[in-house]
Design a protein around this motif. Structure first.
Motif, PDB file in Angstrom:
ATOM      1  N   ALA A 231       0.827  -1.209   0.000  1.00 35.48           N
ATOM      2  CA  ALA A 231       0.000   0.000   0.000  1.00 35.48           C
ATOM      3  C   ALA A 231       0.862   1.260   0.000  1.00 35.48           C
ATOM      4  O   ALA A 231       0.543   2.252  -0.665  1.00 35.48           O
ATOM      5  N   SER A 232       1.964   1.223   0.732  1.00 30.73           N
ATOM      6  CA  SER A 232       2.841   2.391   0.811  1.00 30.73           C
ATOM      7  C   SER A 232       3.513   2.660  -0.527  1.00 30.73           C
ATOM      8  O   SER A 232       3.573   3.811  -0.990  1.00 30.73           O
ATOM      9  N   LEU A 233       4.016   1.624  -1.170  1.00 30.11           N
ATOM     10  CA  LEU A 233       4.671   1.804  -2.460  1.00 30.11           C
ATOM     11  C   LEU A 233       3.683   2.285  -3.521  1.00 30.11           C
ATOM     12  O   LEU A 233       4.026   3.131  -4.359  1.00 30.11           O
ATOM     13  N   THR A 234       2.470   1.779  -3.475  1.00 30.78           N
ATOM     14  CA  THR A 234       1.458   2.227  -4.431  1.00 30.78           C
ATOM     15  C   THR A 234       1.140   3.704  -4.233  1.00 30.78           C
ATOM     16  O   THR A 234       1.026   4.467  -5.196  1.00 30.78           O
ATOM     17  N   ALA A 235       1.019   4.120  -2.971  1.00 31.74           N
ATOM     18  CA  ALA A 235       0.727   5.527  -2.685  1.00 31.74           C
ATOM     19  C   ALA A 235       1.883   6.431  -3.104  1.00 31.74           C
ATOM     20  O   ALA A 235       1.666   7.529  -3.633  1.00 31.74           O
ATOM     21  N   VAL A 236       3.120   5.983  -2.880  1.00 34.50           N
ATOM     22  CA  VAL A 236       4.282   6.771  -3.291  1.00 34.50           C
ATOM     23  C   VAL A 236       4.313   6.891  -4.815  1.00 34.50           C
ATOM     24  O   VAL A 236       4.559   7.985  -5.362  1.00 34.50           O
ATOM     25  N   ARG A 237       4.085   5.791  -5.504  1.00 37.72           N
ATOM     26  CA  ARG A 237       4.066   5.848  -6.975  1.00 37.72           C
ATOM     27  C   ARG A 237       3.007   6.835  -7.453  1.00 37.72           C
ATOM     28  O   ARG A 237       3.258   7.640  -8.363  1.00 37.72           O
ATOM     29  N   THR A 238       1.838   6.801  -6.863  1.00 38.46           N
ATOM     30  CA  THR A 238       0.766   7.700  -7.264  1.00 38.46           C
ATOM     31  C   THR A 238       1.148   9.156  -7.022  1.00 38.46           C
ATOM     32  O   THR A 238       0.801  10.050  -7.806  1.00 38.46           O
ATOM     33  N   ALA A 239       1.884   9.420  -5.949  1.00 39.50           N
ATOM     34  CA  ALA A 239       2.278  10.798  -5.617  1.00 39.50           C
ATOM     35  C   ALA A 239       3.293  11.359  -6.599  1.00 39.50           C
ATOM     36  O   ALA A 239       3.405  12.579  -6.756  1.00 39.50           O
ATOM     37  N   LEU A 240       4.040  10.484  -7.273  1.00 45.12           N
ATOM     38  CA  LEU A 240       5.077  10.930  -8.203  1.00 45.12           C
ATOM     39  C   LEU A 240       4.497  11.320  -9.552  1.00 45.12           C
ATOM     40  O   LEU A 240       3.503  10.746 -10.013  1.00 45.12           O
ATOM     41  N   ARG A 241       5.146  12.271 -10.194  1.00 42.95           N
ATOM     42  CA  ARG A 241       4.846  12.564 -11.584  1.00 42.95           C
ATOM     43  C   ARG A 241       5.462  11.479 -12.460  1.00 42.95           C
ATOM     44  O   ARG A 241       6.415  10.815 -12.055  1.00 42.95           O
ATOM     45  N   PRO A 242       4.955  11.256 -13.675  1.00 43.01           N
ATOM     46  CA  PRO A 242       5.627  10.322 -14.593  1.00 43.01           C
ATOM     47  C   PRO A 242       7.093  10.697 -14.742  1.00 43.01           C
ATOM     48  O   PRO A 242       7.446  11.857 -14.972  1.00 43.01           O
ATOM     49  N   GLY A 243       7.955   9.718 -14.567  1.00 45.22           N
ATOM     50  CA  GLY A 243       9.396   9.960 -14.600  1.00 45.22           C
ATOM     51  C   GLY A 243       9.980  10.332 -13.260  1.00 45.22           C
ATOM     52  O   GLY A 243      11.204  10.418 -13.108  1.00 45.22           O
ATOM     53  N   GLY A 244       9.109  10.553 -12.264  1.00 49.53           N
ATOM     54  CA  GLY A 244       9.583  10.888 -10.925  1.00 49.53           C
ATOM     55  C   GLY A 244      10.253   9.703 -10.261  1.00 49.53           C
ATOM     56  O   GLY A 244       9.977   8.539 -10.590  1.00 49.53           O
ATOM     57  N   ARG A 245      11.132   9.994  -9.300  1.00 46.31           N
ATOM     58  CA  ARG A 245      11.921   8.944  -8.670  1.00 46.31           C
ATOM     59  C   ARG A 245      11.619   8.816  -7.177  1.00 46.31           C
ATOM     60  O   ARG A 245      11.351   9.816  -6.490  1.00 46.31           O
ATOM     61  N   PHE A 246      11.664   7.592  -6.706  1.00 45.16           N
ATOM     62  CA  PHE A 246      11.532   7.275  -5.288  1.00 45.16           C
ATOM     63  C   PHE A 246      12.861   6.694  -4.836  1.00 45.16           C
ATOM     64  O   PHE A 246      13.329   5.686  -5.369  1.00 45.16           O
TER      65      PHE A 246
END
Length: 248
Positions: A123-138
């Motif tokens: 759930a945390s990784l999905t939320a982080v991915r959603t928060a990023l813009r396309p091409g954004g990095r975690f």
């Protein structure tokens, strides 16, 4: 981490954390690693921001973009909110509600390991991915399980610190159990031999295949992986697994 003793408050614990773990890129290579990433990103989300030291420094060093931090600990956030030019949100990574808003998301200080269950990680990784813009990095790090860092978490390696009010405190750790990839331990703070606070925590030590499976399931691509803070390759003897993942 709830305390079993009331003589040392959550606010005291947050202040002590800053004393024990100052954000100092000159002293800690990991801090320098993240500082460079934050400085180069127009918008940054710090997940598990704690007392906000990294984002405080970014503003002090002239970052003019959007900075946001999220953490579930109200006492830590109270210290973070001493700066009002950063967005602070109380909550867990999984409950982050941003959508395509950040070029960079971080989890520092091994905060990723606080995600213990499969459900929390996913759930945390999905939320982080959603928060990023396309091409954004975690970007985040987790202790390499092969290094068995928990074996050094014992009273022989206790730390002593003098607080801003002049109290001399001793902080020591004791591992209760190692079950699979989850380590349960206590952190005990004493003053003049008397216990003033005991906190109990669990951390998960994911290996690379399990970590990559979670990232892939969340739609994040591994862009780079390091075994240290100097961009060295990940090796069996590495103490860290430093991951740079990207939202396609």
């Amino acid at each position: 981490m709830p305390s079993e003793f009331s003589e040392f408050s959550d606010a005291d614990a947050a202040a002590l954390y800053d004393r024990l773990n100052p954000w100092d890129p000159q002293l800690w290579p990991g801090d320098a690693f993240y500082d460079a990433l934050v400085a180069a990103a127009p918008s940054v989300l710090d997940v598990g921001c704690g007392t906000g030291q990294m984002l405080h420094r970014a503003r002090e060093r002239g970052h003019t973009g959007r900075l946001a931090g999220i953490d579930p600990d109200p006492a830590a956030l109270a210290r973070a909110r001493r700066r009002t030019d950063v967005e602070w949100v109380e909550g867990t990574a999984a409950r982050a509600a941003w959508d395509g808003e950040f070029e960079l998301a971080t989890m520092t200080g091994h905060a990723f390991q606080c995600l213990v269950t499969d459900e929390e990680v996913a759930a945390s990784l999905t939320a982080v991915r959603t928060a990023l813009r396309p091409g954004g990095r975690f970007v985040f790090e987790t202790r390499h399980p092969r290094a068995r860092a928990w074996e050094a978490w014992n009273p022989a390696n206790a730390s002593e610190v003098t607080t801003a009010t002049g109290r001399t405190l001793r902080v020591e750790h004791h591992v209760e159990s190692v079950t699979g990839d989850v380590v349960t331990f206590t952190e005990t703070t004493t003053e003049a031999g008397a216990v003033v606070r005991t906190d109990r925590s669990r951390l998960r030590f994911l290996d690379v295949p399990a970590l990559d499976a979670f990232l892939a399931s969340a739609g994040l691509l591994v862009e780079a992986r390091y075994g240290d803070w100097h961009h060295g390759p990940l090796a069996p003897g590495s103490r860290e697994i430093v991951t740079v993942a990207r939202r396609p």
